[in-house]
Design an enzyme around this catalytic site. Sequence first.
Site, PDB file in Angstrom:
ATOM      1  N   ARG A 104       0.847  -1.198   0.000  1.00  9.42           N
ATOM      2  CA  ARG A 104       0.000   0.000   0.000  1.00  9.42           C
ATOM      3  C   ARG A 104       0.886   1.253   0.000  1.00  9.42           C
ATOM      4  NH1 ARG A 104      -5.329   1.364   2.908  1.00  9.42           N
ATOM      5  NH2 ARG A 104      -5.592  -0.871   3.003  1.00  9.42           N
ATOM      6  N   THR A 108      -0.759   7.632  -1.239  1.00  8.17           N
ATOM      7  CA  THR A 108      -2.060   7.522  -1.927  1.00  8.17           C
ATOM      8  C   THR A 108      -2.960   6.472  -1.273  1.00  8.17           C
ATOM      9  OG1 THR A 108      -1.318   5.775  -3.416  1.00  8.17           O
ATOM     10  CG2 THR A 108      -0.929   8.048  -4.127  1.00  8.17           C
ATOM     11  N   ASP A 200      -6.968 -11.110  10.878  1.00 12.12           N
ATOM     12  CA  ASP A 200      -5.976 -10.960   9.803  1.00 12.12           C
ATOM     13  C   ASP A 200      -5.636 -12.341   9.247  1.00 12.12           C
ATOM     14  OD1 ASP A 200      -3.382  -8.797   9.089  1.00 12.12           O
ATOM     15  OD2 ASP A 200      -3.322 -10.906   8.506  1.00 12.12           O
ATOM     16  N   ASP A 203      -1.813 -13.312   9.185  1.00  7.36           N
ATOM     17  CA  ASP A 203      -1.273 -13.613  10.514  1.00  7.36           C
ATOM     18  C   ASP A 203      -1.785 -14.952  11.025  1.00  7.36           C
ATOM     19  OD1 ASP A 203       0.305 -11.401  10.716  1.00  7.36           O
ATOM     20  OD2 ASP A 203      -1.125 -10.213  11.880  1.00  7.36           O
TER      21      ASP A 203
HETATM   22  N1  URA Z   1      -7.514  -8.577   5.422  1.00 10.70           N
HETATM   23  C1  URA Z   1      -7.620  -9.483   6.411  1.00 10.70           C
HETATM   24  O1  URA Z   1      -6.755 -10.332   6.578  1.00 10.70           O
HETATM   25  N2  URA Z   1      -8.695  -9.425   7.217  1.00 10.70           N
HETATM   26  C2  URA Z   1      -9.683  -8.521   7.064  1.00 10.70           C
HETATM   27  O2  URA Z   1     -10.652  -8.538   7.822  1.00 10.70           O
HETATM   28  C3  URA Z   1      -9.557  -7.587   6.010  1.00 10.70           C
HETATM   29  C4  URA Z   1      -8.465  -7.627   5.212  1.00 10.70           C
END
Ligand code: URA
Length: 209
Positions: A104, A108, A200, A203
């Site tokens: 990212r 921007t 996530d 993770d």
């Molecule tokens: N990416 C993720 O791993 N989890 C989310 O909830 C949104 C984006």
Amino acid sequence: MAKVYVFDHPLIQHKLTYIRDKNTGTKEFRELVDEVATLMAFEITRDMSLEDIDIETPVCPAKSKVLSGKKIGIVPILRAGIGMVDGILKLIPAAKVGHVGLYRDPETLMPVEYYIKLPSDVEERDFIVVDPMLATGGSAIEAINSLKKRGAKHIKFMCLIAAPEGVEAVKAAHSDVDIYIAALDEKLNDHGYIVPGLGDAGDRLFGTK
Ligand code: URA
């Protein structure tokens, strides 16, 4: 116009519940993502074309159907998309696997490609771009842009969980790309996480924080 398919198969929904559960550890999470990816691959390949070949059964000569040799490419978006690749390969073992990495841009906030490696015959393949989570849609849109720039003509996008915002964004940007989802969740929260989601995905797959 892009179609959106939500796979409400009971096995997919059952496994997704344990994928969502915060008490599910890394090993089990990884195994479940792999299993759901296999089940989704079964559904996503429903439109593969067939042709007749001549065989002989122990009883008589017969015409029987085989896949008509369409070439498939799987492209995980790094890094969480990797968790879905082996599950798909179980059903489509001859598929080639490309990779696309995006970061990212801090100014921007838009995703920017930092890595891409695709099979050489991009124009001849049907691609399945995979990422467990379709949140804002930014990464999916940019990954699909990256493939199209290199000549990909047929692309599907497959994820475990999508937010409505992400689905609408991908549909608006790529009206030719069908979207395959195990669950369509409620919304995104202020931190860009899908609600209720699973946290996530990267993770949880790789045991990092
Ligand atoms: N990416 C993720 O791993 N989890 C989310 O909830 C949104 C984006």
